[in-house]
Write an enzyme that holds these catalytic residues in place. Structure first.
Site, PDB file in Angstrom:
ATOM      1  CG  ASP A  13     -46.203 -47.291  26.440  1.00  0.00           C
ATOM      2  OD1 ASP A  13     -47.488 -47.541  26.605  1.00  0.00           O
ATOM      3  OD2 ASP A  13     -45.418 -46.580  27.371  1.00  0.00           O
ATOM      4  CD  GLU A  14     -45.299 -53.952  25.838  1.00  0.00           C
ATOM      5  OE1 GLU A  14     -46.355 -53.448  25.568  1.00  0.00           O
ATOM      6  OE2 GLU A  14     -44.681 -54.193  27.024  1.00  0.00           O
ATOM      7  CE  LYS A  16     -50.198 -53.117  25.882  1.00  0.00           C
ATOM      8  NZ  LYS A  16     -48.963 -52.464  26.108  1.00  0.00           N
ATOM      9  N   GLY A  40     -52.480 -46.544  27.286  1.00  0.00           N
ATOM     10  CA  GLY A  40     -52.792 -45.578  26.267  1.00  0.00           C
ATOM     11  C   GLY A  40     -52.197 -46.519  24.908  1.00  0.00           C
ATOM     12  CG  HIS A  41     -53.603 -49.868  24.345  1.00  0.00           C
ATOM     13  ND1 HIS A  41     -54.311 -51.088  24.553  1.00  0.00           N
ATOM     14  CD2 HIS A  41     -52.847 -49.700  25.167  1.00  0.00           C
ATOM     15  CE1 HIS A  41     -53.719 -51.664  25.814  1.00  0.00           C
ATOM     16  NE2 HIS A  41     -52.865 -50.864  26.093  1.00  0.00           N
ATOM     17  CD  GLN A 223     -51.669 -51.505  32.587  1.00  0.00           C
ATOM     18  OE1 GLN A 223     -52.469 -52.119  32.978  1.00  0.00           O
ATOM     19  NE2 GLN A 223     -51.976 -50.141  32.160  1.00  0.00           N
TER      20      GLN A 223
HETATM   21  P1  GDP Z   1     -49.434 -49.783  23.325  1.00  0.00           P
HETATM   22  O1  GDP Z   1     -49.603 -49.132  24.564  1.00  0.00           O
HETATM   23  O2  GDP Z   1     -48.731 -51.388  23.390  1.00  0.00           O
HETATM   24  O3  GDP Z   1     -50.622 -50.094  22.587  1.00  0.00           O
HETATM   25  O4  GDP Z   1     -48.365 -48.882  22.642  1.00  0.00           O
HETATM   26  P2  GDP Z   1     -48.373 -47.403  22.377  1.00  0.00           P
HETATM   27  O5  GDP Z   1     -49.571 -46.973  21.589  1.00  0.00           O
HETATM   28  O6  GDP Z   1     -48.274 -46.616  23.860  1.00  0.00           O
HETATM   29  O7  GDP Z   1     -47.024 -47.089  22.139  1.00  0.00           O
HETATM   30  C1  GDP Z   1     -46.541 -47.582  20.910  1.00  0.00           C
HETATM   31  C2  GDP Z   1     -46.240 -46.470  19.796  1.00  0.00           C
HETATM   32  O8  GDP Z   1     -45.418 -46.924  18.915  1.00  0.00           O
HETATM   33  C3  GDP Z   1     -47.355 -45.561  19.280  1.00  0.00           C
HETATM   34  O9  GDP Z   1     -46.962 -44.342  19.099  1.00  0.00           O
HETATM   35  C4  GDP Z   1     -47.514 -46.428  18.050  1.00  0.00           C
HETATM   36  O10 GDP Z   1     -48.024 -45.679  16.844  1.00  0.00           O
HETATM   37  C5  GDP Z   1     -46.119 -46.497  17.457  1.00  0.00           C
HETATM   38  N1  GDP Z   1     -45.888 -47.800  16.748  1.00  0.00           N
HETATM   39  C6  GDP Z   1     -46.539 -48.950  16.994  1.00  0.00           C
HETATM   40  N2  GDP Z   1     -45.981 -49.957  15.821  1.00  0.00           N
HETATM   41  C7  GDP Z   1     -44.995 -49.508  15.553  1.00  0.00           C
HETATM   42  C8  GDP Z   1     -43.799 -49.689  14.505  1.00  0.00           C
HETATM   43  O11 GDP Z   1     -43.800 -50.779  14.145  1.00  0.00           O
HETATM   44  N3  GDP Z   1     -43.041 -48.913  14.096  1.00  0.00           N
HETATM   45  C9  GDP Z   1     -43.028 -47.422  14.556  1.00  0.00           C
HETATM   46  N4  GDP Z   1     -42.206 -46.676  14.251  1.00  0.00           N
HETATM   47  N5  GDP Z   1     -43.769 -47.267  15.449  1.00  0.00           N
HETATM   48  C10 GDP Z   1     -44.883 -48.072  16.116  1.00  0.00           C
HETATM   49  P1  IMO Z   2     -50.109 -49.413  28.153  1.00  0.00           P
HETATM   50  O1  IMO Z   2     -51.440 -50.160  28.322  1.00  0.00           O
HETATM   51  C1  IMO Z   2     -46.401 -48.140  30.218  1.00  0.00           C
HETATM   52  C2  IMO Z   2     -46.430 -47.998  34.388  1.00  0.00           C
HETATM   53  C3  IMO Z   2     -46.493 -46.484  34.855  1.00  0.00           C
HETATM   54  C4  IMO Z   2     -45.522 -46.680  36.241  1.00  0.00           C
HETATM   55  C5  IMO Z   2     -46.357 -48.035  36.835  1.00  0.00           C
HETATM   56  C6  IMO Z   2     -47.320 -47.914  37.502  1.00  0.00           C
HETATM   57  O2  IMO Z   2     -50.071 -48.086  27.248  1.00  0.00           O
HETATM   58  O3  IMO Z   2     -48.843 -50.268  27.819  1.00  0.00           O
HETATM   59  P2  IMO Z   2     -49.965 -47.183  37.230  1.00  0.00           P
HETATM   60  O4  IMO Z   2     -50.450 -45.869  36.885  1.00  0.00           O
HETATM   61  O5  IMO Z   2     -50.491 -48.224  36.722  1.00  0.00           O
HETATM   62  O6  IMO Z   2     -50.057 -47.467  38.980  1.00  0.00           O
HETATM   63  O7  IMO Z   2     -48.393 -46.727  37.430  1.00  0.00           O
HETATM   64  O8  IMO Z   2     -46.784 -48.580  35.631  1.00  0.00           O
HETATM   65  N1  IMO Z   2     -47.596 -47.921  33.455  1.00  0.00           N
HETATM   66  C7  IMO Z   2     -47.381 -48.168  32.099  1.00  0.00           C
HETATM   67  N2  IMO Z   2     -46.335 -47.852  31.319  1.00  0.00           N
HETATM   68  N3  IMO Z   2     -47.672 -48.487  29.388  1.00  0.00           N
HETATM   69  C8  IMO Z   2     -48.780 -48.351  30.323  1.00  0.00           C
HETATM   70  O9  IMO Z   2     -49.814 -49.065  29.765  1.00  0.00           O
HETATM   71  C9  IMO Z   2     -48.697 -48.356  31.598  1.00  0.00           C
HETATM   72  N4  IMO Z   2     -49.498 -48.444  32.465  1.00  0.00           N
HETATM   73  C10 IMO Z   2     -48.695 -48.430  33.759  1.00  0.00           C
HETATM   74  O10 IMO Z   2     -45.680 -45.635  34.266  1.00  0.00           O
HETATM   75  O11 IMO Z   2     -44.388 -47.025  35.935  1.00  0.00           O
HETATM   76 MG    MG Z   3     -49.352 -47.319  25.661  1.00  0.00          MG
END
Ligand code: GDP
Ligand code: IMO
Ligand code: MG
Length: 432
Positions: A13-14, A16, A40-41, A223
């Site tokens: 959830d960085e 990506k 979840g991206h 991840q």
């Molecule tokens: P991913 O799984 O690495 O693609 O990241 P996620 O989408 O799960 O989580 C990142 C969250 O941060 C999402 O809600 C994005 O909309 C949000 N986001 C991404 N970049 C930024 C940023 O620079 N600032 C803020 N406030 N939110 C961001």
């Molecule tokens: P994205 O791509 C954050 C975590 C789960 C759990 C561990 C194992 O959006 O960054 P799993 O269902 O893979 O067997 O769960 O990994 N996890 C994530 N945490 N972002 C994800 O994906 C994740 N995918 C798995 O929360 O701790």
């Molecule tokens: Mg995510």
């Protein structure tokens, strides 16, 4: 033209999805390399917010081919519905290629995932319950079903039948769970396979052909590297390799075809599920970070655990993955904090340790060594160039670069597409 890897540098959830989307417009291809619908991206666009689980984050860029690589595990029902949803929102999904070698996540995998979690009792991993671990377990046990098998009418019913029979016995006798309705599920899977079949092919050849044509190829990992099955905080990890090496394997690209490894790092830390997290905050500051960063899971809606940036873990990830540049996201979330702490070291039983403990109960006992940085206490969400960033924000970015051992090339100042600021290749030396 060589390929670029986008990988998560922390626990997922960085951001990506946002970084991949930003690069996709000028690339010929985006390949998803690992994981499944546990991912979840999020991509926030003027047309609304899109949440990708299996579809590569390049799908919103017209003309960019999107490939789901052999390293991904695919839930066909989820993928079919994700594609339908995208099409209903006006997204052209025709340029999709699905690897025929990608393994299939079947409905009983999610039930086994749930069963395993409940057997862990007091110490669950906190998985996403999407069946990811059991699907990868079947893959390496050599009893999995691949997309090619699912789409092969001659064998699919018999294969599924055999699988359902064995797994239903396991579910009822070992996990004391309900059986999965084999007949109804088989029909639903075959229906999904018919939708997906036109996209299924030899993905690795498609990827190699693009590289041969000198197209820029982006490999999108799911991840984060701290969740890697080998180098993460085992057993609190996922079941694939969200690393640069895993990206090559999952996408069908050789290591010497990669020239850029972008490590996406949040300006602080978050983690979903259980496992060691030395810089975690449980206080009001943590509460504020969670609320300002809207730290609730894209896939499960769970509140994410949050804490300060962990430079010990980050430095290790940079080294092990050959990260050539850092995309530092969610910097705007730190607008309201002064001081901003950074975890610069670890202690275990009162002694400084240099590396990340292998045993998770040791890692759990690690205390962080925190060092403060001055906060900037200014709203940076409308900043679009490096010159507009407050001096203290630049100092923070430079410090992260120096602690991690890689330059920072871009900074996120908000979720929207245009809230991404190129900062050259910012290092501590360049900032001075
Ligand atoms: P991913 O799984 O690495 O693609 O990241 P996620 O989408 O799960 O989580 C990142 C969250 O941060 C999402 O809600 C994005 O909309 C949000 N986001 C991404 N970049 C930024 C940023 O620079 N600032 C803020 N406030 N939110 C961001
Ligand atoms: P994205 O791509 C954050 C975590 C789960 C759990 C561990 C194992 O959006 O960054 P799993 O269902 O893979 O067997 O769960 O990994 N996890 C994530 N945490 N972002 C994800 O994906 C994740 N995918 C798995 O929360 O701790
Ligand atoms: Mg995510």
């Amino acid at each position: 033209m060589p390929a670029t890897i986008v990988l998560g540098g922390q626990w997922g959830d960085e951001g990506k999805g946002k970084i991949t989307d930003a690069l996709a417009g000028t690339s010929g291809m985006v390949v998803r390399a690992n994981g499944g619908s546990n991912a979840g991206h999020t991509i926030s666009t003027p047309q609304g917010v899109f949440k990708m689980h299996l579809v590569p984050s390049g799908i919103l860029s017209p003309g960019t081919t999107c490939v789901i690589g052999a390293g991904v595990v695919i839930d066909p029902l989820q993928l079919a519905s994700e594609l339908a949803e995208l099409r209903a929102r006006g997204v052209d999904t025709s340029a999709l290629v699905i690897s025929d070698r990608a393994h299939v996540v079947l409905p009983f995998h999610a039930e086994i995932d749930r069963g395993e979690e409940s057997l862990r009792g007091e110490a669950p991993i906190g998985t996403t319950l999407r069946g990811i671990g059991p699907a990868y377990a079947d893959k390496v046990s050599r009893r999995g079903i691949r997309m090619a098998d699912l789409c092969d009418e001659r064998t699919v019913r018999a294969d599924l039948n055999k699988n359902f029979e064995a797994r239903n016995r396991l579910l009822t006798s070992y996990y004391a769970a309900e059986e999965v309705d084999a007949a109804a599920t088989t029909e639903a899977l075959i229906e999904a396979a018919e939708i997906l079949w036109p996209f299924v092919g030899h993905a690795e050849d498609v990827v190699q052909d693009a590289l041969g044509r000198d197209e820029r190829v982006i490999v999108e990992c799911a991840q984060g590297a701290m969740l890697d099955i080998d180098y993460g905080s085992y057993p609190f990890v996922t079941s694939s390799s969200p690393t640069s090496a895993g990206a090559c394997q999952g996408a069908g690209i050789a290591p010497n075809q990669i020239d850029r490894v972008i490590g996406v790092f949040k300006a602080y830390s978050s983690r979903v599920g259980s496992g060691p997290f030395p810089t975690e905050l449980f206080d009001e500051t943590g509460h504020q970070l969670r609320e300002r960063g809207r730290e609730y899971g894209t896939t499960t809606g769970r509140a994410r655990r949050v804490g300060w940036f962990d430079a010990v873990a980050a430095r290790r990830v940079v080294r092990l993955n050959g990260v050539t540049e850092i995309a530092l996201t969610l910097l705007d979330v730190l607008d309201g904090f002064d001081p901003i702490q950074v975890g610069v070291g670890y202690t275990l039983d009162g002694k400084e340790i240099e590396s990340v403990p292998t045993i998770s109960t040791d890692y759990d006992r690690v205390e962080p060594v925190l060092a403060p940085s001055a906060g900037w206490l200014e709203d940076i969400t409308s900043v679009r160039s490096m010159e507009e960033l407050p001096a203290r924000a630049i100092e923070y970015i430079a410090r992260i670069s120096s602690l991690c051992g890689a330059p920072v090339s871009m900074v996120g100042v908000g979720p929207d597409r245009d809230q991404l600021v190129p900062v050259g290749n910012l290092t501590a030396a360049a900032a001075r």
